[in-house]
Design an enzyme around this catalytic site. Sequence first.
Site, PDB file in Angstrom:
ATOM      1  N   HIS A 209       0.781  -1.228   0.000  1.00 22.79           N
ATOM      2  CA  HIS A 209       0.000   0.000   0.000  1.00 22.79           C
ATOM      3  C   HIS A 209       0.817   1.285   0.000  1.00 22.79           C
ATOM      4  O   HIS A 209       0.378   2.298  -0.537  1.00 22.79           O
ATOM      5  CB  HIS A 209      -1.092  -0.061   1.062  1.00 22.79           C
ATOM      6  CG  HIS A 209      -2.216  -0.868   0.518  1.00 22.79           C
ATOM      7  ND1 HIS A 209      -3.227  -0.321  -0.223  1.00 22.79           N
ATOM      8  CD2 HIS A 209      -2.393  -2.204   0.468  1.00 22.79           C
ATOM      9  CE1 HIS A 209      -4.012  -1.281  -0.667  1.00 22.79           C
ATOM     10  NE2 HIS A 209      -3.527  -2.439  -0.253  1.00 22.79           N
ATOM     11  N   GLU A 451     -11.029 -10.509  -8.030  1.00 18.61           N
ATOM     12  CA  GLU A 451      -9.615 -10.486  -7.642  1.00 18.61           C
ATOM     13  C   GLU A 451      -9.167 -11.816  -7.038  1.00 18.61           C
ATOM     14  O   GLU A 451      -8.077 -11.931  -6.505  1.00 18.61           O
ATOM     15  CB  GLU A 451      -9.335  -9.317  -6.689  1.00 18.61           C
ATOM     16  CG  GLU A 451     -10.315  -9.145  -5.554  1.00 18.61           C
ATOM     17  CD  GLU A 451     -10.081  -7.854  -4.751  1.00 18.61           C
ATOM     18  OE1 GLU A 451      -9.069  -7.178  -4.937  1.00 18.61           O
ATOM     19  OE2 GLU A 451     -10.949  -7.547  -3.913  1.00 18.61           O
ATOM     20  N   CYS A 522      -9.070  -2.167 -12.321  1.00 12.36           N
ATOM     21  CA  CYS A 522      -8.706  -1.075 -11.418  1.00 12.36           C
ATOM     22  C   CYS A 522      -7.411  -1.352 -10.646  1.00 12.36           C
ATOM     23  O   CYS A 522      -7.009  -0.554  -9.808  1.00 12.36           O
ATOM     24  CB  CYS A 522      -9.837  -0.756 -10.445  1.00 12.36           C
ATOM     25  SG  CYS A 522     -10.178  -2.098  -9.300  1.00 12.36           S
TER      26      CYS A 522
END
Length: 593
Positions: A209, A451, A522
């Site tokens: 992240h 995902e 995305c």
Amino acid sequence: MSKNGKQVAENTRGKTAGRATATLRGIPASPGIVIGPAFLFGDILGEVETRRIQPSDVNAEIARMDDAVELVKKELTSDAERISSELGDSEAAIFLIHAMILEDVKVLGAIHDKIRTDLVNAESAVAAEMKRMSSVFMESDDSYLRDRSYDITDIGKRVIERMLGVWAHCPLTHPMVVVANELRASDTVSMDKGRVLGFVTEHGGREAHAAILSRALGVPAVVGVPSITGLVISGDMIIVDGNTGEIFVNPSRELLERYSTEQEKEAVAWAALTPFVEKSTRMSDGVRVKLMANISSVEEARDAAGVNVDGVGLFRTEMLFMAEGIGITENEQYEVYRAVAEIMGDRPVTIRTLDIGGDKFVGPENPFHEHNPHLGYRSIRISLDNLEFFEKQMRAILRAGLHGNVRILWPMISCVDELRAAKSCLEGAKRTLVESGVAFREDVPVGAMIEIPSAVMVADRLAAESDFMSIGTNDLVQYTLAVDRGNVQIDHLYRPHDPAVLALIRRTVDAGLAANVPVAVCGEMAGTASYVSLLLGLGVREISVATSRVLRVRRSVCETDSSEARGLAERVISAATVAEAGEILGIQSPGDR
Ligand code: PEP
Ligand code: MG
């Protein structure tokens, strides 16, 4: 326009005099070059601010410190219990030693005295006393006692963090390059993002992240740089080359000049993208592609609107919860979702429900203490287990639907059962709004994130029950290839162009086409220049990327011919090996991505 191109620190003097120079190499995680002073993240004892207090404030300051000490003692005792049951008493002993130090009346008394006599704030008194004790232990001839010096520093940090009410303290006083061992999503919440020039980390992979955040901010980042935190102190001058992964600590004048010239070239290249702000996103043969933005705040929505995106393809709501806490109210959430919806007008705003777990937590660390968090209590599993909480978030989104074109996206859906369960909660949320007479939009579209490979295999059935789907390649790659997206040691195995991954993307796109359900991509793959034509060739017509990538991606789309892209995708997906697929795309090493 988003911040990128030339990034020069206002304060480039730093404390470099007499400091050793060093050249290091890591994995480039966000492109660009930056020159600026380093901020060594996690060095809280060296960074706390000293404030003068009034004699009348002394008792309150002491009480504040005592509360933090009690909290840390409780945390340490529960850590000790957990580790002792998982690994045994000897591994747990260190936590008990830490707790004992905090029981020591002499230690606490010395800090109280400092607050009382020096009239300084509690954080500063704790830092001063812990630093003093740590250096006494450090000078000992006994190696056991020398090792205790790190314990003292650790406890001091923990107490100060609790007093400041942050999990990780990052007081950037001016624009700086953040250097850290590892940056968790929660670490970045308290940072003044406007002052982050770039990131360098010792651990954490390209899709962790911190790396995603650097791309959202449009600042250079390099991850997996061995020993950097042992070499750098706050104030060292540092050059970060996010294109090659090179790091120069306290560089020579010649290097500084060379990189300043490179920065100027980048600024020129960045300026060349300006015409793409107004351009429609179409392939060279006219095929329209929807180009949306990934955001995590209202400010990022404004930046995205500035480069004329076709909407928000992914609003990661985690940051909102990390900043405001898990107790954030429905109204507080509603205000944020509404603000983003209003900024985007009639363009879609895809709000993803809370996706914590894995490597993202609302708190200092994984509260679930799992051995394998990415496969554990994560994302939709947490939401479906906490229905009241889940419905609250969806009520806020449904209400914001009256102010724009919002959509709900559910993360980590692995099967139709979960999609149906989420839908049933949505109906529950609607019912409670009706019962309390609160206005909302009834027909908010809903979608599943694709995902997990199992979701791909039933994508036709998920499409039949969704209004749209969105492929999260960051997780899809990790779950397909069994490669932790945040583990720098195996970063070379994290290859989105693996033909197996591409087959899953194609299967999802085809399922969407057959059901007439739009499918977006995305994940970070969509914002990576070398993958744009490939995705278009696989039939992708909706892309959502970090705002700092929008103009580059728009240019790539405009330069791509749809039939050539189809041919390219065909060749890559038919490759026998990953190396062959990489060669066709011109990717020799992971850094080339
Ligand atoms: C993804 O997994 O690709 C994604 C977009 O979600 P996140 O990176 O937040 O897990
Ligand atoms: Mg994901």
